[in-house]
Design an enzyme around this catalytic site. Structure first.
Site, PDB file in Angstrom:
ATOM      1  N   GLY A  47      15.862 -47.633 -29.579  1.00 47.27           N
ATOM      2  CA  GLY A  47      14.929 -47.278 -28.341  1.00 47.27           C
ATOM      3  C   GLY A  47      13.567 -47.897 -28.857  1.00 47.27           C
ATOM      4  N   ALA A  48      12.660 -48.442 -27.929  1.00 49.63           N
ATOM      5  CA  ALA A  48      11.483 -49.278 -28.491  1.00 49.63           C
ATOM      6  C   ALA A  48      10.747 -48.536 -29.648  1.00 49.63           C
ATOM      7  CB  ALA A  48      10.866 -50.041 -27.456  1.00 49.63           C
ATOM      8  N   GLN A 198      24.553 -45.366 -23.899  1.00 51.22           N
ATOM      9  CA  GLN A 198      23.223 -44.368 -24.557  1.00 51.22           C
ATOM     10  C   GLN A 198      22.889 -43.249 -23.409  1.00 51.22           C
ATOM     11  OE1 GLN A 198      23.284 -47.771 -24.599  1.00 51.22           O
ATOM     12  NE2 GLN A 198      21.864 -48.770 -26.049  1.00 51.22           N
ATOM     13  N   ASP A 239      11.130 -52.071 -22.985  1.00 47.01           N
ATOM     14  CA  ASP A 239      11.324 -52.560 -24.352  1.00 47.01           C
ATOM     15  C   ASP A 239       9.876 -53.573 -24.657  1.00 47.01           C
ATOM     16  OD1 ASP A 239      14.177 -51.505 -24.087  1.00 47.01           O
ATOM     17  OD2 ASP A 239      13.822 -51.896 -26.020  1.00 47.01           O
ATOM     18  N   LYS A 250      16.883 -51.941 -20.756  1.00 50.29           N
ATOM     19  CA  LYS A 250      18.365 -52.190 -21.172  1.00 50.29           C
ATOM     20  C   LYS A 250      19.080 -52.937 -19.861  1.00 50.29           C
ATOM     21  CE  LYS A 250      20.014 -51.216 -23.858  1.00 50.29           C
ATOM     22  NZ  LYS A 250      20.487 -52.032 -24.799  1.00 50.29           N
TER      23      LYS A 250
HETATM   24  O1  MRU Z   1      19.513 -51.020 -27.118  1.00 52.75           O
HETATM   25  P1  MRU Z   1      18.569 -49.930 -27.025  1.00 52.75           P
HETATM   26  O2  MRU Z   1      19.461 -48.674 -27.050  1.00 52.75           O
HETATM   27  O3  MRU Z   1      17.462 -50.073 -28.182  1.00 52.75           O
HETATM   28  O4  MRU Z   1      17.774 -49.851 -25.849  1.00 52.75           O
HETATM   29  C1  MRU Z   1      16.756 -49.051 -25.485  1.00 52.75           C
HETATM   30  C2  MRU Z   1      16.153 -49.258 -24.134  1.00 52.75           C
HETATM   31  O5  MRU Z   1      16.467 -50.202 -23.336  1.00 52.75           O
HETATM   32  C3  MRU Z   1      15.047 -48.117 -23.826  1.00 52.75           C
HETATM   33  O6  MRU Z   1      15.288 -47.896 -22.287  1.00 52.75           O
HETATM   34  C4  MRU Z   1      13.897 -48.456 -23.977  1.00 52.75           C
HETATM   35  O7  MRU Z   1      13.735 -48.736 -25.571  1.00 52.75           O
HETATM   36  C5  MRU Z   1      12.866 -47.588 -23.867  1.00 52.75           C
HETATM   37  S1  MRU Z   1      12.996 -46.143 -24.971  1.00 52.75           S
HETATM   38  C6  MRU Z   1      11.528 -45.202 -24.740  1.00 52.75           C
END
Ligand code: MRU
Length: 347
Positions: A47-48, A198, A239, A250
């Site tokens: 998650g970013a 997720q 992200d 995602k």
């Molecule tokens: O691969 P991940 O689980 O790190 O991807 C996360 C996402 O795509 C989330 O939607 C994004 O980071 C926003 S989190 C507030």
């Protein structure tokens, strides 16, 4: 959320291990920056915004380790650790943003008459500040986003943009939390989010923990729900957002935006301004992380595809800004024209 995504205690960064949630609640302990790199790469933390804060603590650990080893702090000695941290995951810009912020504190303090152990303390303070600010930003953007949600809305979300993807509260789930706490009687539809699930493992866990009404669906059900007019709004995280509003999130997000546009369903991105990359003009400039084949050919270590099959597994896609109704940030709701209005956030 009852459980914290990350906590820094007694010199150790403790990260809730998101690879085994919701089955087990265990904290991974990173004692040095290399273990932080490992945690980000292996997606113990993801998650970013969560990656951004984790990277900041990783940078602090790297400086502290270098100081302990060499007895002094030199930018040159941190270079390798910085590059390693930055290379862990390339798409979420919060990682670069967090490390840039830490490096700025280091550079500003190095040329002053400040003792080196005090510089190390200041870096830890900065990492803690980044973590605190993330929760505050999410709460603020949650409040702004709540203005867009009506009583009884059915909201579709993808992946996990919740407390677990941030330091706390969440972005897309921050909006959902704010609406739920205001008793808007909303219902959430959660995409399971293949390949890493997720949605099924993390978003479903968060919704259940707080008694927010939610239904889990496989990703391919989303279009049918929109066609049947069951979904009122789509709210997802980000992200990296380019200066023109194109948004990486995602894999599968883009597809949802296309269907939402076909059925005139508002499509919202919820993200703190730390997710906006002011150095990037458009989505095409965003590096998309490619992940290993096993994520597709296996589900939690159980093989489901024949050995030898070719796999294409990008972790993110880019939703063009014309498919986005608004971007919800802690500074307010940004509407089209995005290029012009995103620039105003810099002021
Ligand atoms: O691969 P991940 O689980 O790190 O991807 C996360 C996402 O795509 C989330 O939607 C994004 O980071 C926003 S989190 C507030």
């Amino acid at each position: 959320m009852k459980h914290k995504t990350l906590k820094f205690e007694d010199g150790v960064l403790k990260l809730i291990d998101q690879r085994i949630l919701p089955l087990e609640i265990q904290y991974y302990e990173a004692n040095n920056y290399k273990e932080v790199c490992e945690a980000i790469k292996k997606m113990v933390v993801r998650g970013a915004p969560a990656i951004g804060a984790t990277g900041a603590f990783g940078y602090y650990l790297a400086v502290n380790e270098s100081f302990m080893d060499q007895g002094n702090i030199k930018i040159g000695n941190i270079k390798e650790a910085k590059e390693e941290l930055l290379a862990t995951r390339p798409t979420a810009v919060n990682l670069q943003w967090g490390i840039k912020r830490m490096e700025k504190v280091l550079k500003n303090n190095l040329n002053k008459d400040i003792k080196e152990d005090e510089i190390v303390n200041r870096l830890l303070k900065e990492a803690r500040q980044i973590a605190r600010e993330d929760v505050e930003s999410n709460k603020k953007l949650g409040e702004f986003g709540n203005e867009l949600i009506a009583q009884g809305d059915n909201i579709l979300t993808h992946c996990n943009a919740g407390a677990l993807a941030t330091v706390g509260y969440g972005t897309a789930l921050g909006v959902i939390r704010a609406a739920h706490y205001e008793n808007k009687k909303i219902k959430v539809y959660i995409d399971e989010t293949r390949p890493r699930l997720q949605g099924a493992s993390l978003t479903a866990f968060e919704m259940l923990e707080e008694d927010i009404p939610a239904t889990l669906i496989v990703d391919s059900v989303a279009a049918t729900l929109m066609q049947k007019k069951i979904i009122d709004k789509v709210v997802v995280g980000a992200d990296r957002i380019a200066k023109n509003g194109d948004t990486a999130n995602k894999i599968g997000t883009f597809m949802l935006s296309v269907v939402a546009q076909k059925y005139n369903i508002p499509f919202y991105i919820a993200a703190p301004t730390s997710t906006i990359d002011f150095d990037i003009e458009k989505g095409e400039d965003i590096e998309i992380e490619q992940r290993e084949d096993k994520e597709v050919t296996e589900i939690r270590s159980v093989q489901i595809a024949p050995k030898g099959i070719d796999v294409y597994n990008p972790a993110f896609d880019v939703t063009p800004s014309e498919n986005i109704t608004a971007i919800i940030t802690e500074k307010g709701i940004v509407k089209p024209p995005f290029k012009e209005n995103i620039e105003k956030l810099l002021i």
